[in-house]
Design a protein around this motif. Structure first.
Motif, PDB file in Angstrom:
ATOM      1  N   ASP A  80       0.943  -1.179   0.066  1.00 14.25           N
ATOM      2  CA  ASP A  80       0.050  -0.009  -0.074  1.00 14.25           C
ATOM      3  C   ASP A  80       0.841   1.385  -0.054  1.00 14.25           C
ATOM      4  OD1 ASP A  80      -2.573  -1.097  -0.209  1.00 14.25           O
ATOM      5  OD2 ASP A  80      -2.873  -1.060   1.961  1.00 14.25           O
ATOM      6  N   VAL A  81       1.864   1.414   0.974  1.00 18.94           N
ATOM      7  CA  VAL A  81       2.554   2.447   0.965  1.00 18.94           C
ATOM      8  C   VAL A  81       3.418   2.779  -0.150  1.00 18.94           C
ATOM      9  CG1 VAL A  81       2.484   2.463   3.573  1.00 18.94           C
ATOM     10  CG2 VAL A  81       4.473   1.446   2.575  1.00 18.94           C
ATOM     11  N   GLU A  82       3.701   1.868  -1.069  1.00 21.72           N
ATOM     12  CA  GLU A  82       4.537   2.038  -2.198  1.00 21.72           C
ATOM     13  C   GLU A  82       3.786   2.770  -3.360  1.00 21.72           C
ATOM     14  OE1 GLU A  82       7.352  -1.746  -1.384  1.00 21.72           O
ATOM     15  OE2 GLU A  82       5.962  -1.580  -3.175  1.00 21.72           O
ATOM     16  N   LEU A  83       2.369   2.592  -3.371  1.00 22.06           N
ATOM     17  CA  LEU A  83       1.983   2.668  -4.820  1.00 22.06           C
ATOM     18  C   LEU A  83       1.683   4.197  -4.966  1.00 22.06           C
ATOM     19  CD1 LEU A  83      -1.171   0.324  -3.734  1.00 22.06           C
ATOM     20  CD2 LEU A  83       0.534   0.127  -5.122  1.00 22.06           C
ATOM     21  N   VAL A  84       1.563   5.110  -3.914  1.00 23.82           N
ATOM     22  CA  VAL A  84       1.279   6.661  -4.375  1.00 23.82           C
ATOM     23  C   VAL A  84       2.605   7.138  -4.793  1.00 23.82           C
ATOM     24  CG1 VAL A  84       0.587   9.013  -3.540  1.00 23.82           C
ATOM     25  CG2 VAL A  84      -0.976   7.007  -3.246  1.00 23.82           C
ATOM     26  N   PRO A  85       3.761   6.817  -3.887  1.00 27.63           N
ATOM     27  CA  PRO A  85       5.112   7.439  -4.360  1.00 27.63           C
ATOM     28  C   PRO A  85       5.283   7.037  -5.781  1.00 27.63           C
ATOM     29  CG  PRO A  85       4.881   6.648  -2.002  1.00 27.63           C
ATOM     30  CD  PRO A  85       3.942   6.262  -2.653  1.00 27.63           C
ATOM     31  N   ILE A  86       5.360   5.785  -6.073  1.00 31.37           N
ATOM     32  CA  ILE A  86       5.676   5.210  -7.367  1.00 31.37           C
ATOM     33  C   ILE A  86       4.650   6.065  -8.241  1.00 31.37           C
ATOM     34  CG2 ILE A  86       5.518   3.181  -9.042  1.00 31.37           C
ATOM     35  CD1 ILE A  86       6.200   1.564  -6.286  1.00 31.37           C
ATOM     36  N   ALA A  87       3.459   5.955  -8.092  1.00 30.59           N
ATOM     37  CA  ALA A  87       2.589   6.501  -9.267  1.00 30.59           C
ATOM     38  C   ALA A  87       2.929   8.095  -9.549  1.00 30.59           C
ATOM     39  CB  ALA A  87       1.039   6.643  -8.805  1.00 30.59           C
ATOM     40  N   ARG A  88       3.198   8.815  -8.547  1.00 31.29           N
ATOM     41  CA  ARG A  88       3.723  10.222  -8.578  1.00 31.29           C
ATOM     42  C   ARG A  88       4.897  10.615  -9.426  1.00 31.29           C
ATOM     43  NH1 ARG A  88       2.476  12.127  -2.346  1.00 31.29           N
ATOM     44  NH2 ARG A  88       0.333  12.801  -2.724  1.00 31.29           N
ATOM     45  N   ARG A  89       5.607   9.417  -9.633  1.00 29.81           N
ATOM     46  CA  ARG A  89       6.838   9.773 -10.325  1.00 29.81           C
ATOM     47  C   ARG A  89       7.018   8.534 -11.508  1.00 29.81           C
ATOM     48  NH1 ARG A  89      11.854  10.018  -6.219  1.00 29.81           N
ATOM     49  NH2 ARG A  89      13.065  10.202  -8.031  1.00 29.81           N
ATOM     50  N   LEU A  90       5.657   8.213 -12.064  1.00 29.69           N
ATOM     51  CA  LEU A  90       5.539   7.399 -13.073  1.00 29.69           C
ATOM     52  C   LEU A  90       6.199   7.650 -14.256  1.00 29.69           C
ATOM     53  CD1 LEU A  90       3.856   4.821 -14.190  1.00 29.69           C
ATOM     54  CD2 LEU A  90       2.174   6.534 -14.728  1.00 29.69           C
ATOM     55  N   ALA A  91       6.440   8.927 -14.640  1.00 28.54           N
ATOM     56  CA  ALA A  91       7.059   9.619 -15.822  1.00 28.54           C
ATOM     57  C   ALA A  91       8.651   9.112 -15.799  1.00 28.54           C
ATOM     58  CB  ALA A  91       7.015  10.951 -15.911  1.00 28.54           C
ATOM     59  N   GLU A  92       9.180   8.863 -14.549  1.00 24.68           N
ATOM     60  CA  GLU A  92      10.562   8.559 -14.532  1.00 24.68           C
ATOM     61  C   GLU A  92      10.681   7.261 -14.844  1.00 24.68           C
ATOM     62  OE1 GLU A  92      12.819  10.279 -11.215  1.00 24.68           O
ATOM     63  OE2 GLU A  92      10.847  11.100 -10.582  1.00 24.68           O
ATOM     64  N   PHE A  93       9.772   6.169 -14.339  1.00 21.72           N
ATOM     65  CA  PHE A  93       9.868   4.906 -14.844  1.00 21.72           C
ATOM     66  C   PHE A  93       9.723   4.668 -16.169  1.00 21.72           C
ATOM     67  CE2 PHE A  93       8.953   4.674 -10.094  1.00 21.72           C
ATOM     68  CZ  PHE A  93       9.524   3.554  -9.837  1.00 21.72           C
ATOM     69  N   THR A  94       8.419   5.458 -16.820  1.00 21.04           N
ATOM     70  CA  THR A  94       8.303   5.269 -18.148  1.00 21.04           C
ATOM     71  C   THR A  94       9.460   5.563 -19.250  1.00 21.04           C
ATOM     72  OG1 THR A  94       6.046   5.947 -17.799  1.00 21.04           O
ATOM     73  CG2 THR A  94       6.843   6.189 -20.218  1.00 21.04           C
ATOM     74  N   ALA A  95      10.335   6.669 -18.456  1.00 23.44           N
ATOM     75  CA  ALA A  95      11.459   7.273 -19.361  1.00 23.44           C
ATOM     76  C   ALA A  95      12.495   6.060 -19.164  1.00 23.44           C
ATOM     77  CB  ALA A  95      12.057   8.377 -18.553  1.00 23.44           C
ATOM     78  N   LEU A  96      12.429   5.138 -18.288  1.00 22.63           N
ATOM     79  CA  LEU A  96      13.779   3.984 -18.285  1.00 22.63           C
ATOM     80  C   LEU A  96      13.087   2.889 -18.992  1.00 22.63           C
ATOM     81  CD1 LEU A  96      14.675   3.993 -14.513  1.00 22.63           C
ATOM     82  CD2 LEU A  96      16.008   4.832 -16.290  1.00 22.63           C
ATOM     83  N   GLY A  97      11.778   3.007 -19.482  1.00 20.75           N
ATOM     84  CA  GLY A  97      11.115   1.929 -20.263  1.00 20.75           C
ATOM     85  C   GLY A  97      10.533   0.931 -19.192  1.00 20.75           C
ATOM     86  N   VAL A  98      10.241   1.167 -18.229  1.00 25.38           N
ATOM     87  CA  VAL A  98       9.576   0.476 -17.088  1.00 25.38           C
ATOM     88  C   VAL A  98       8.012   0.726 -17.034  1.00 25.38           C
ATOM     89  CG1 VAL A  98       9.528  -0.200 -14.767  1.00 25.38           C
ATOM     90  CG2 VAL A  98      11.703   0.618 -15.702  1.00 25.38           C
ATOM     91  N   THR A  99       7.268  -0.267 -17.480  1.00 30.34           N
ATOM     92  CA  THR A  99       5.737  -0.024 -17.226  1.00 30.34           C
ATOM     93  C   THR A  99       5.321  -0.605 -15.839  1.00 30.34           C
ATOM     94  OG1 THR A  99       5.402  -0.483 -19.658  1.00 30.34           O
ATOM     95  CG2 THR A  99       3.530  -0.915 -18.030  1.00 30.34           C
ATOM     96  N   VAL A 100       4.665   0.329 -15.132  1.00 37.41           N
ATOM     97  CA  VAL A 100       4.035   0.007 -13.785  1.00 37.41           C
ATOM     98  C   VAL A 100       2.859  -0.658 -13.912  1.00 37.41           C
ATOM     99  CG1 VAL A 100       3.577   0.981 -11.570  1.00 37.41           C
ATOM    100  CG2 VAL A 100       5.508   1.852 -12.856  1.00 37.41           C
ATOM    101  N   ALA A 101       2.638  -1.669 -13.363  1.00 32.65           N
ATOM    102  CA  ALA A 101       1.385  -2.572 -13.270  1.00 32.65           C
ATOM    103  C   ALA A 101       0.618  -2.329 -12.067  1.00 32.65           C
ATOM    104  CB  ALA A 101       1.604  -4.233 -13.411  1.00 32.65           C
ATOM    105  N   SER A 102       0.045  -1.218 -12.070  1.00 32.92           N
ATOM    106  CA  SER A 102      -0.821  -0.572 -10.894  1.00 32.92           C
ATOM    107  C   SER A 102      -1.590   0.395 -11.384  1.00 32.92           C
ATOM    108  CB  SER A 102       0.278   0.000 -10.210  1.00 32.92           C
ATOM    109  OG  SER A 102      -0.439   0.471  -8.730  1.00 32.92           O
ATOM    110  N   PRO A 103      -3.011   0.462 -10.744  1.00 33.88           N
ATOM    111  CA  PRO A 103      -3.721   1.550 -11.008  1.00 33.88           C
ATOM    112  C   PRO A 103      -3.096   2.985 -10.964  1.00 33.88           C
ATOM    113  CG  PRO A 103      -4.707   0.312  -9.564  1.00 33.88           C
ATOM    114  CD  PRO A 103      -3.409  -0.230  -9.394  1.00 33.88           C
ATOM    115  N   SER A 104      -3.840   3.965 -11.792  1.00 34.21           N
ATOM    116  CA  SER A 104      -3.337   5.341 -12.079  1.00 34.21           C
ATOM    117  C   SER A 104      -3.333   6.004 -10.693  1.00 34.21           C
ATOM    118  CB  SER A 104      -4.161   5.866 -13.059  1.00 34.21           C
ATOM    119  OG  SER A 104      -5.486   6.411 -12.371  1.00 34.21           O
ATOM    120  N   LEU A 105      -2.529   7.236 -10.655  1.00 30.10           N
ATOM    121  CA  LEU A 105      -2.572   8.075  -9.544  1.00 30.10           C
ATOM    122  C   LEU A 105      -4.059   8.457  -8.924  1.00 30.10           C
ATOM    123  CD1 LEU A 105      -0.894   9.583  -7.297  1.00 30.10           C
ATOM    124  CD2 LEU A 105      -0.549  11.168  -9.099  1.00 30.10           C
ATOM    125  N   THR A 106      -4.953   8.899  -9.890  1.00 32.56           N
ATOM    126  CA  THR A 106      -6.057   9.167  -9.503  1.00 32.56           C
ATOM    127  C   THR A 106      -6.888   8.314  -9.030  1.00 32.56           C
ATOM    128  OG1 THR A 106      -6.028  10.928 -11.375  1.00 32.56           O
ATOM    129  CG2 THR A 106      -8.131  10.337 -10.708  1.00 32.56           C
TER     130      THR A 106
END
Length: 329
Positions: A80-106
């Motif tokens: 749970d506590v990882e979800l929002v911090p990761i979603a808030r920086r989704l663009a940085e994961f995307t820039a590395l070519g990483v797709t995050v398998a989790s619901p959107s920040l909204t």
């Protein structure tokens, strides 16, 4: 080969995802903050990783560095506590070519706050029990449920029998009062594609719970539960996987308790019933074809502890590898 990283592999959800994806053509990496996390030892030694705690300020920085170092393609966060911090920086994961398998920040923000969830789903009518902030009103049909706006499990949840007891609690914008739902509770595992189309909604009854973990349950074919969970998923804009918790009113109609926007710990039962959500989720985020609708069968299960035996040197090796990892710039 697709490299997949699963976090929180000391918990039942992480274990279930690792086991599901290990049967695919993906190379599965397992990560946890605890060297004794069981599913670390379900993958090869060079695919075991220690990460910072999800609440640590540098958690996402270290996770990004790990993903880059290991060439990760898909990230499955399960805590749970990882979800929002990761979603808030989704663009940085995307820039590395990483797709995050989790619901959107909204979606995360709309569900992790139970008061906000009730507001977002208000258009669903009777699906949503009456929900107000503590102290906003005392005109209720008692007893009522009082619980924190955020948090998981039953922590801080209690039944208040009358108006005097409710008034005695004072006012608190971080606590909600909710209509009491006296009927049976169900957990509905829901998977939706990236357009928000629900592929399956699998209701489960929790027949026995130990320390917050379901240790006996069964899947239930019930059109009302499936439809209600599907409507909730649409209202919150769900993509990938979430667990929708419902409880019946006195008249038997289902109503919304809360939504856990992640893979649940009881996922093995849903997988065994015919809907392998981790594998389907991987296909969804990779753009592979998936069925338009998935059926499941009614199935019951009981759960028990399972041992993983290993040389103590393996535990030390994970710790040493983490210490030897290159520092962040």
């Amino acid at each position: 080969m697709t490299d997949v990283l699963v976090t929180g592999v000391g918990g039942p959800a992480g274990v279930a995802i690792v086991r599901s994806l290990a049967a695919t053509d993906a190379r599965v990496h397992a990560a946890d903050m605890d060297v004794w996390a069981s599913a670390l030892y379900l993958v090869p030694a060079d695919q075991r990783h220690l990460v910072r705690p999800g609440l640590a300020p540098d958690f996402v920085d270290h996770l990004l560095a790990l993903c880059e170092r290991q060439g990760i393609d898909v990230l499955f966060p399960t805590v749970d506590v990882e979800l929002v911090p990761i979603a808030r920086r989704l663009a940085e994961f995307t820039a590395l070519g990483v797709t995050v398998a989790s619901p959107s920040l909204t979606t995360l923000e709309n569900t992790l706050d139970k008061y906000r969830l009730a507001q977002v789903c208000a258009g669903l009518g009777d699906v949503v029990p009456r929900t107000e902030l503590l102290g906003a009103s005392y005109d209720w049909d008692y007893p009522v449920i009082v619980k924190p706006r955020s948090g998981s499990g039953s922590r801080g949840v209690h039944l208040v029998e009358d108006e005097a007891a409710l008034r005695a609690l004072g006012t608190d914008e971080q606590t909600i009062v909710q209509e009491n739902l006296p009927g049976e509770e169900y957990s509905v595992d829901v998977i939706a594609d990236l357009s928000g189309t629900v592929l399956a909604a699998v209701p489960r009854s929790r027949l026995r719970v130990d320390s917050g973990v379901t240790v006996a349950g069964r899947t239930v074919k019930d059109a009302g539960l499936e439809e209600t969970a599907t409507r909730v998923a649409a209202a919150i804009g769900l993509t990938t996987v979430a667990n929708v918790q419902l409880r019946r009113r006195a008249d038997g109609t289902p109503a919304l308790l809360e939504v856990n926007p992640r893979f649940p710990g009881a996922m093995p039962l849903t997988i065994a019933s015919g809907v392998d959500m981790p594998r389907l989720c991987l296909d969804i985020v990779l753009g592979r074809p998936v069925p338009e609708r998935l059926e499941f069968r009614e199935l019951a299960n009981v759960r028990f502890l399972e041992d993983v035996f290993l040389d103590p040197a393996e535990v030390l090796a994970v710790t040493s590898a983490a210490s030897a990892a290159p520092a962040l710039p």
